[in-house]
Design a protein around this motif. Structure first.
Motif, short mmCIF file in Angstrom:
data_model
loop_
_atom_site.label_atom_id
_atom_site.label_comp_id
_atom_site.label_asym_id
_atom_site.label_seq_id
_atom_site.Cartn_x
_atom_site.Cartn_y
_atom_site.Cartn_z
N LEU A 178 0.84 -1.30 0.07
CA LEU A 178 0.06 0.04 -0.06
C LEU A 178 0.85 1.27 0.12
O LEU A 178 1.99 1.27 0.25
N SER A 179 0.25 2.44 -0.35
CA SER A 179 1.02 3.65 -0.12
C SER A 179 1.08 4.07 1.27
O SER A 179 0.63 3.46 2.02
N GLY A 180 1.84 4.99 1.35
CA GLY A 180 2.41 5.34 2.67
C GLY A 180 0.98 5.87 3.58
O GLY A 180 0.77 5.33 4.61
N ILE A 181 0.29 6.72 2.88
CA ILE A 181 -0.83 7.00 3.59
C ILE A 181 -2.05 5.96 3.87
O ILE A 181 -2.70 5.91 4.88
N GLU A 182 -1.89 5.16 2.92
CA GLU A 182 -2.92 3.89 2.98
C GLU A 182 -2.49 2.95 4.13
O GLU A 182 -3.14 2.56 4.84
N ARG A 183 -1.02 2.79 4.23
CA ARG A 183 -0.62 2.01 5.44
C ARG A 183 -0.74 2.62 6.82
O ARG A 183 -1.45 2.10 7.99
N GLU A 184 -0.91 3.93 6.68
CA GLU A 184 -1.09 4.57 8.13
C GLU A 184 -2.50 4.34 8.46
O GLU A 184 -2.64 4.27 9.57
N ILE A 185 -3.48 4.42 7.50
CA ILE A 185 -4.70 4.42 7.84
C ILE A 185 -4.95 3.05 8.37
O ILE A 185 -5.73 2.79 9.52
N PHE A 186 -4.62 1.97 7.61
CA PHE A 186 -4.71 0.55 7.87
C PHE A 186 -3.93 0.24 9.35
O PHE A 186 -4.58 -0.47 10.16
N ALA A 187 -2.89 0.89 9.69
CA ALA A 187 -2.29 0.92 10.99
C ALA A 187 -3.04 1.09 12.17
O ALA A 187 -3.44 0.68 13.16
#
Length: 226
Positions: A178-187
């Motif tokens: 995932l993109s950086g922002i997507e990983r942050e949201i998922f985290a």
């Protein structure tokens, strides 16, 4: 209040079966087709009359809904309307014909309304192919009344995803892709162990699971916006 006897033939087969389930089987217990037919010797279509109870809110699971059941076993899960009482079993039956079944499949695009899979398609990461069926849904209308409608769903959605396996390595790799922002949201979802859906997302998720006639009613009600 004392229940009528399920042996009283004047009540009609569906009412007698309902009373038999309550009196002889009991909620949560398993019974077989042979036990049902043996209790009503000489009564034609007793299986169908039992299925008719589902249109009155009764829940009777087969191995399609409960994988722990054998092919000839069923479980009396929940009692619905006391159909033996006066005026409780007067609704028109909603059993469907083969023609109606095909039309329902067409209206729902021959797809499971919950996960979107089509008949014969493989579930991701498995060799299991989807089988579609027609499920009953109780729909509350604007006037407060309830009707039984039908919706297409696959066996996996019906069974709630029992006995599924997941490849954690592949899953983690998909997260890392995932993109950086997507990983942050998922985290954040992982940390909270939940995903907070927006009002719009919740509405869309609920809308997708509605029977075709209900979806059409909603479309008509907001036509000026379309």
């Amino acid at each position: 209040m004392e229940l009528p006897s399920w042996r009283e033939t004047k009540l009609g087969t569906m009412k007698r079966v309902a009373l038999w389930l309550v009196s002889e089987v009991g909620v949560g217990e398993v019974f077989t087709k042979e036990e049902l037919r043996g209790s009503f010797p000489g009564v034609s279509q007793v299986d169908r009359r039992m299925r008719d109870l589902r249109d009155h809110g009764w829940r009777i699971d087969t191995n399609r809904e409960d994988a722990s059941l054998g092919a000839h076993e069923q479980r009396f899960v929940e009692m619905g309307e006391p159909v033996w009482e006066p005026g409780k079993a007067t609704r028109a039956q909603t059993s469907i014909t083969a023609v109606q079944r095909r039309e329902l499949m067409r209206k729902d695009g021959n797809l499971c309304r919950f996960c979107g899979i089509g008949p014969g398609e493989r579930y991701a990461g498995t060799y299991e192919t989807a089988q579609l069926d027609i499920a009953r849904r109780q729909v509350r209308q604007a006037d407060g009344s309830s009707v039984v409608r039908y919706v297409v769903e696959c066996k996996r959605c019906r069974l709630g995803g029992r006995n599924l396996a997941v490849d954690t390595g592949q899953f983690a790799a998909r997260i890392n892709a995932l993109s950086g922002i997507e990983r942050e949201i998922f985290a954040t979802w992982l940390k909270n162990d939940q995903r907070e859906l927006s009002k719009l997302e919740r509405l869309w998720a609920e809308y997708r699971t509605l029977p075709a006639d209900s979806r059409e009613e909603i479309r008509k009600s907001i036509e000026p916006l379309l």
